[in-house]
Design an enzyme around this catalytic site. Structure first.
Site, PDB file in Angstrom:
ATOM      1  N   LYS A   1      -4.958   5.197  14.718  1.00 46.22           N
ATOM      2  CA  LYS A   1      -4.999   4.580  13.387  1.00 46.22           C
ATOM      3  C   LYS A   1      -6.458   4.593  12.896  1.00 46.22           C
ATOM      4  O   LYS A   1      -7.285   5.357  13.397  1.00 46.22           O
ATOM      5  CB  LYS A   1      -4.406   3.177  13.451  1.00 46.22           C
ATOM      6  CG  LYS A   1      -2.916   3.162  13.774  1.00 46.22           C
ATOM      7  CD  LYS A   1      -2.121   3.774  12.644  1.00 46.22           C
ATOM      8  CE  LYS A   1      -0.641   3.803  12.929  1.00 46.22           C
ATOM      9  NZ  LYS A   1       0.108   4.532  11.909  1.00 46.22           N
TER      10      LYS A   1
ATOM     11  N   ASP B   1       1.749  -1.296  11.852  1.00 45.05           N
ATOM     12  CA  ASP B   1       0.478  -1.726  11.258  1.00 45.05           C
ATOM     13  C   ASP B   1       0.154  -3.184  11.570  1.00 45.05           C
ATOM     14  O   ASP B   1      -0.940  -3.654  11.251  1.00 45.05           O
ATOM     15  CB  ASP B   1       0.527  -1.552   9.733  1.00 45.05           C
ATOM     16  CG  ASP B   1       0.481  -0.079   9.330  1.00 45.05           C
ATOM     17  OD1 ASP B   1       0.088   0.753  10.170  1.00 45.05           O
ATOM     18  OD2 ASP B   1       0.843   0.226   8.179  1.00 45.05           O
TER      19      ASP B   1
ATOM     20  N   ARG C   1      -9.033  11.661  12.442  1.00 47.83           N
ATOM     21  CA  ARG C   1      -7.607  11.407  12.695  1.00 47.83           C
ATOM     22  C   ARG C   1      -6.798  12.716  12.737  1.00 47.83           C
ATOM     23  O   ARG C   1      -7.144  13.693  12.075  1.00 47.83           O
ATOM     24  CB  ARG C   1      -7.069  10.438  11.634  1.00 47.83           C
ATOM     25  CG  ARG C   1      -7.763   9.095  11.770  1.00 47.83           C
ATOM     26  CD  ARG C   1      -7.263   8.079  10.781  1.00 47.83           C
ATOM     27  NE  ARG C   1      -5.879   7.723  11.025  1.00 47.83           N
ATOM     28  CZ  ARG C   1      -5.173   6.940  10.222  1.00 47.83           C
ATOM     29  NH1 ARG C   1      -5.721   6.454   9.120  1.00 47.83           N
ATOM     30  NH2 ARG C   1      -3.941   6.637  10.512  1.00 47.83           N
TER      31      ARG C   1
ATOM     32  N   ARG D   1       2.878   5.944  -3.289  1.00 51.20           N
ATOM     33  CA  ARG D   1       4.005   6.787  -3.692  1.00 51.20           C
ATOM     34  C   ARG D   1       4.285   6.663  -5.179  1.00 51.20           C
ATOM     35  O   ARG D   1       4.735   7.631  -5.814  1.00 51.20           O
ATOM     36  CB  ARG D   1       5.232   6.408  -2.852  1.00 51.20           C
ATOM     37  CG  ARG D   1       5.098   6.884  -1.389  1.00 51.20           C
ATOM     38  CD  ARG D   1       5.981   6.062  -0.467  1.00 51.20           C
ATOM     39  NE  ARG D   1       6.049   6.576   0.899  1.00 51.20           N
ATOM     40  CZ  ARG D   1       5.147   6.345   1.851  1.00 51.20           C
ATOM     41  NH1 ARG D   1       4.054   5.623   1.588  1.00 51.20           N
ATOM     42  NH2 ARG D   1       5.318   6.823   3.068  1.00 51.20           N
TER      43      ARG D   1
ATOM     44  N   GLY E   1      -5.364   7.594   5.440  1.00 53.97           N
ATOM     45  CA  GLY E   1      -4.491   8.560   6.106  1.00 53.97           C
ATOM     46  C   GLY E   1      -3.261   8.872   5.262  1.00 53.97           C
ATOM     47  O   GLY E   1      -2.802  10.018   5.211  1.00 53.97           O
TER      48      GLY E   1
ATOM     49  N   LYS F   1       0.839  -1.207   0.000  1.00 52.82           N
ATOM     50  CA  LYS F   1       0.000   0.000   0.000  1.00 52.82           C
ATOM     51  C   LYS F   1       0.873   1.257   0.000  1.00 52.82           C
ATOM     52  O   LYS F   1       0.648   2.171  -0.801  1.00 52.82           O
ATOM     53  CB  LYS F   1      -0.911  -0.045   1.231  1.00 52.82           C
ATOM     54  CG  LYS F   1      -1.898   1.075   1.352  1.00 52.82           C
ATOM     55  CD  LYS F   1      -3.088   0.673   2.200  1.00 52.82           C
ATOM     56  CE  LYS F   1      -2.804   0.599   3.681  1.00 52.82           C
ATOM     57  NZ  LYS F   1      -2.598   1.911   4.328  1.00 52.82           N
TER      58      LYS F   1
ATOM     59  N   ARG G   1      -7.683  -3.802   9.300  1.00 44.85           N
ATOM     60  CA  ARG G   1      -6.722  -4.723   9.926  1.00 44.85           C
ATOM     61  C   ARG G   1      -7.325  -5.434  11.145  1.00 44.85           C
ATOM     62  O   ARG G   1      -6.923  -6.540  11.485  1.00 44.85           O
ATOM     63  CB  ARG G   1      -5.441  -3.981  10.296  1.00 44.85           C
ATOM     64  CG  ARG G   1      -4.745  -3.369   9.073  1.00 44.85           C
ATOM     65  CD  ARG G   1      -3.288  -3.083   9.302  1.00 44.85           C
ATOM     66  NE  ARG G   1      -2.782  -2.124   8.325  1.00 44.85           N
ATOM     67  CZ  ARG G   1      -2.421  -2.415   7.076  1.00 44.85           C
ATOM     68  NH1 ARG G   1      -2.514  -3.651   6.631  1.00 44.85           N
ATOM     69  NH2 ARG G   1      -1.967  -1.476   6.266  1.00 44.85           N
TER      70      ARG G   1
HETATM   71  C1  S3P Z   1       2.384   4.727   6.240  1.00 47.39           C
HETATM   72  C2  S3P Z   1       2.908   5.059   7.462  1.00 47.39           C
HETATM   73  C3  S3P Z   1       2.348   4.577   8.723  1.00 47.39           C
HETATM   74  C4  S3P Z   1       1.417   3.390   8.531  1.00 47.39           C
HETATM   75  C5  S3P Z   1       0.460   3.582   7.371  1.00 47.39           C
HETATM   76  C6  S3P Z   1       1.243   3.806   6.093  1.00 47.39           C
HETATM   77  C7  S3P Z   1       3.011   5.278   5.026  1.00 47.39           C
HETATM   78  O1  S3P Z   1       1.596   5.605   9.317  1.00 47.39           O
HETATM   79  O2  S3P Z   1       0.680   3.157   9.705  1.00 47.39           O
HETATM   80  O3  S3P Z   1      -0.377   2.461   7.215  1.00 47.39           O
HETATM   81  O4  S3P Z   1       2.718   4.788   3.913  1.00 47.39           O
HETATM   82  O5  S3P Z   1       3.819   6.211   5.157  1.00 47.39           O
HETATM   83  P1  S3P Z   1       2.254   6.681  10.308  1.00 47.39           P
HETATM   84  O6  S3P Z   1       3.221   7.440   9.526  1.00 47.39           O
HETATM   85  O7  S3P Z   1       1.100   7.534  10.759  1.00 47.39           O
HETATM   86  O8  S3P Z   1       2.851   5.882  11.426  1.00 47.39           O
END
Ligand code: S3P
Length: 438
Positions: free
Chosen positions: A346, A319, A125, A29, A97, A24, A391
């Site tokens: 989360k 995660d 969030r 990215r 997020g 993911k 999850r």
């Molecule tokens: C992610 C960073 C993590 C992770 C999310 C994906 C990312 O979050 O929990 O599922 O792709 O940069 P945080 O940066 O809030 O820890």
């Protein structure tokens, strides 16, 4: 949204050779940098989950031509760092997020205004962690009074680089600021409090953008460069693979080979923690795919024992804790986690929601402000609430392998955000799972 429930019969074992869907973090990215690059980027292994599709659709809404996804193939016709157009509507980030936080960094550097919205969970969030440092860089962003979405991001601001020690170990915040850093005068330099995933840095380099990694904890980019299109091979997501690592570890007779899984060392905390608990996991054929370490993972059933999870592994498995809590519930003795308060913000409050679900299934689980204490035991059957958290839903599905009765899990539709095809893939491997739409 359609309400989906999982009904999982107890027992069974998992066997076979599988490839779980694409990573993911890397899929998001790849779309972002592909869109901002000059030239045509091809992506294979793209995660066709709702989160990454939210990112993809946002760039389409800003004028980027994107073909696919079709069986994990996407072609992005990059428009360059300054080639995006103003979208005509707010950009809906859904449950994601990563989309909202990383996009904020990109959008802060545009010439036009945008509004970012999200679903109920995303709208709760914390976003100040990105709006505050972006504002220090010169961005103009409005959030709600409590610092949550919707975010209104004003374009046409002049951004400057900052030196920023991250107050939370968040790769989303680091990535947001690095992406904003592409649009600044000067250098943006971020220091991590603990190692966190570095996919953004690796991919920027893959797109030919210089990144300074001064020491293990500090990363810097200078604005004013350009990204050159490339080909991205997205590995299978270790976060999705972890459900299967846990499942095979707890169900006697299981053996799985998980193919082409991303094993970037900033992500492999779950493998380390499971091994500390006694899991039998082999990392086979390690190789590099597009700058990211990849391997095949073989996992066989093994009796697990409780552990005190080393603090430094928490950000490297952030995660994976819902799945790891299921492993802990099946282990002999007590497992303790501290230093993971981030779990509370989360997609759901994963400490409380997991503690409630474990308790509902007869396991002694004590939530603490930044972790959990779990006494290994035996799962009864029962009903748990996933609270729309993908999850949580997938973790409790695995619990049924060791339960004395069926496990029914409510509010599972969001599994599609990260693991489309979860039910059929796990069912074919031996999980006695059925999806119900009440
Ligand atoms: C992610 C960073 C993590 C992770 C999310 C994906 C990312 O979050 O929990 O599922 O792709 O940069 P945080 O940066 O809030 O820890």
């Amino acid at each position: 949204m359609r309400s989906i429930r999982y009904f999982v019969q107890p027992g069974g074992m998992l066997q076979g050779r599988l490839r779980v869907p694409g990573d993911k973090s890397i899929s998001h990215r790849a779309i972002m940098l592909g869109a901002l690059a000059e030239g045509v980027t091809t992506i294979t292994g793209f995660l066709e989950g709702e989160d990454c599709l939210a990112t993809l659709n946002a760039f389409r809404a800003m004028g980027v031509h994107i073909d696919g996804p079709e069986q994990g193939q996407v072609t992005v016709h990059g428009v360059g760092l300054h080639g995006l157009y103003a979208p005509s509507n707010p950009l809906d980030m859904g449950n994601s997020g990563t989309s909202m936080r990383l996009m904020s960094g990109i959008l802060a550097g545009q010439a036009f205004d945008t509004v970012l919205t999200g679903d109920v969970s995303l709208s709760r969030r914390p976003m100040r962690r990105v709006t505050e440092p972006l504002t220090r860089m010169g961005a103009r962003i409005e959030a709600t009074e409590s610092g949550t979405a919707p975010l209104r991001i004003y374009g046409g601001q002049r951004l400057s680089g900052i030196d920023y020690p991250l107050p939370v170990a968040s790769a989303q915040v680091k990535s947001c600021l690095l992406l904003a850093g592409l649009y600044t005068d000067g250098v943006t330099c971020i220091t991590e409090p603990a190692p966190i995933r570095d996919h953004t840095e690796r991919m920027l380099e893959g797109f030919g953008y210089p990144v300074q990694r001064e020491d293990k904890r500090t990363v810097a980019v200078k604005g004013g460069g350009r990204l050159t299109a490339t080909a991205i091979d997205v590995p299978a997501d270790l976060s999705s693979a972890t459900f299967l690592l846990v499942a095979a570890s707890i169900a006697p007779g299981s053996e799985l080979l998980l193919e082409h899984v991303g094993v970037n060392p900033t992500r492999t905390g779950a493998i380390d923690i499971l091994r500390l608990m006694g899991a039998d996991i082999e990392v086979l054929n390690p190789r590099l795919a597009g700058g990211e370490p990849v391997a095949d993972l073989r996992v066989r059933y093994a009796p697990l024992h409780g552990v005190r999870i080393p603090g430094e592994l928490a950000p490297l498995a952030i995660d994976e804790f819902p799945a790891l809590f299921i492993a802990a519930a099946c282990a002999k003795g007590v497992t303790t986690l501290n230093g993971a308060a981030e779990l509370r913000v989360k997609e759901s409050d994963r400490i409380q929601v997991m503690a409630d679900g474990l308790t509902a299934l007869g396991i002694a689980a004590e939530p603490t402000p930044d972790g959990m204490i779990i006494q290994g035991g035996t799962f009864s059957g029962g009903m748990v609430e996933a609270h729309g958290d993908h999850r949580i839903a997938m973790s409790f599905a695995m619990a049924a392998l060791r339960a004395s009765g069926p496990v029914s899990i409510h509010d599972c539709a969001n599994v599609n955000t990260s693991f489309p095809g979860f039910v059929s893939l796990t069912h074919n491997a031996g999980l006695r799972i059925a999806e119900q739409t009440p």
